[in-house]
Scaffold this motif. Structure first.
Motif, mmCIF file in Angstrom:
data_model
loop_
_atom_site.group_PDB
_atom_site.id
_atom_site.type_symbol
_atom_site.label_atom_id
_atom_site.label_comp_id
_atom_site.label_asym_id
_atom_site.label_seq_id
_atom_site.Cartn_x
_atom_site.Cartn_y
_atom_site.Cartn_z
ATOM 1 N N UNK A 72 10.077 5.908 -73.728
ATOM 2 C CA UNK A 72 10.593 5.259 -74.934
ATOM 3 C C UNK A 72 9.882 3.941 -75.228
ATOM 4 N N UNK A 73 9.552 3.192 -74.204
ATOM 5 C CA UNK A 73 8.885 1.912 -74.419
ATOM 6 C C UNK A 73 7.499 2.138 -75.019
ATOM 7 N N UNK A 74 6.766 3.101 -74.478
ATOM 8 C CA UNK A 74 5.430 3.393 -75.005
ATOM 9 C C UNK A 74 5.511 3.918 -76.433
ATOM 10 N N UNK A 75 6.473 4.789 -76.695
ATOM 11 C CA UNK A 75 6.625 5.316 -78.052
ATOM 12 C C UNK A 75 6.912 4.195 -79.039
ATOM 13 N N UNK A 76 7.781 3.252 -78.654
ATOM 14 C CA UNK A 76 8.101 2.128 -79.531
ATOM 15 C C UNK A 76 6.887 1.231 -79.738
ATOM 16 N N UNK A 77 6.183 0.944 -78.656
ATOM 17 C CA UNK A 77 5.011 0.061 -78.743
ATOM 18 C C UNK A 77 3.965 0.641 -79.686
ATOM 19 N N UNK A 78 3.614 1.909 -79.513
ATOM 20 C CA UNK A 78 2.571 2.505 -80.346
ATOM 21 C C UNK A 78 3.048 2.721 -81.778
ATOM 22 N N UNK A 79 4.334 2.971 -81.973
ATOM 23 C CA UNK A 79 4.848 3.089 -83.339
ATOM 24 C C UNK A 79 4.720 1.760 -84.066
ATOM 25 N N UNK A 80 5.055 0.670 -83.378
ATOM 26 C CA UNK A 80 4.909 -0.648 -84.002
ATOM 27 C C UNK A 80 3.445 -0.993 -84.237
ATOM 28 N N UNK A 81 2.594 -0.666 -83.272
ATOM 29 C CA UNK A 81 1.164 -0.959 -83.413
ATOM 30 C C UNK A 81 0.558 -0.199 -84.587
ATOM 31 N N UNK A 82 1.053 1.013 -84.847
ATOM 32 C CA UNK A 82 0.532 1.828 -85.941
ATOM 33 C C UNK A 82 1.229 1.538 -87.274
ATOM 34 N N UNK A 83 2.273 0.709 -87.238
ATOM 35 C CA UNK A 83 3.012 0.417 -88.460
ATOM 36 C C UNK A 83 3.884 1.563 -88.903
ATOM 37 N N UNK A 84 4.226 2.450 -88.001
ATOM 38 C CA UNK A 84 5.068 3.608 -88.313
ATOM 39 C C UNK A 84 6.499 3.291 -87.903
#
Length: 174
Positions: free
Chosen positions: A57-69
């Motif tokens: 979940x932490x990785x999913x949140x981090x990459x979602x924020x990094x991608x602006x999604x």
């Protein structure tokens, strides 16, 4: 067709209240059919060809924020919220009572609040999906794009704070 019928159709098309909307409808249909189609958004690929992890979940949140999604990030928060409710209350969110009286009798007095936070997260995620689409129509045309984006991000912050405080409470009581 008889000449009388062709004349009636011609008079109908020349009538501005019928002919103009019909012509605009035909032009819109032709433009829609001729518009190039693209497939949905492909999963994000990083340099080196790897994709972000989907289990953590932490990785999913981090990459979602990094991608602006933000829709992906809100989905992760909602998943986490559902897990915390299931652990803290002993039943999944969709099995909680819907009314305040039913919640009191079931021994889950905060069920309406939990359901409201879930509903707000889902609604905000729908807004995020619409904003991330290729074509987004801003209904509040009187606001600037920056102001609209700030309001959207503020709503996301507020919802995440609400969910976070409830998740912490549920985990302390579990």
């Amino acid at each position: 067709m008889s000449p009388d019928m062709l004349g009636a159709i011609e008079r109908l098309l020349r009538e501005p209240t019928v002919g103009l909307p019909l012509a605009l409808l035909v032009l819109t249909l032709v433009a829609w059919l001729a518009w190039p189609r693209t497939a949905g958004r492909a999963p994000a690929r990083r340099a080196g060809g790897w994709t972000p992890p989907q289990t953590d979940l932490v990785s999913r949140t981090y990459f979602a924020l990094a991608d602006g999604e933000y829709s992906r990030m809100l989905e992760v928060v909602d998943d986490r919220f559902n897990e915390a409710v299931a652990r803290g209350r002993g039943r999944p969110l969709d099995e909680l009572p819907r009314t305040a009286r039913g919640a009191r009798s079931a021994g889950v007095p905060d069920a309406p609040i939990l359901r409201r936070v879930h509903r707000d997260l889902v609604g905000l995620r729908a807004t995020a999906v619409a904003r991330e689409s290729r074509f987004y129509l801003r209904w509040a045309f009187w606001r600037s794009e920056a102001e609209e984006r700030d309001r959207f991000l503020s709503a996301i912050d507020h919802q995440i704070d609400r969910a976070d405080s409830l998740i912490r409470t549920l985990e302390q009581n579990a």
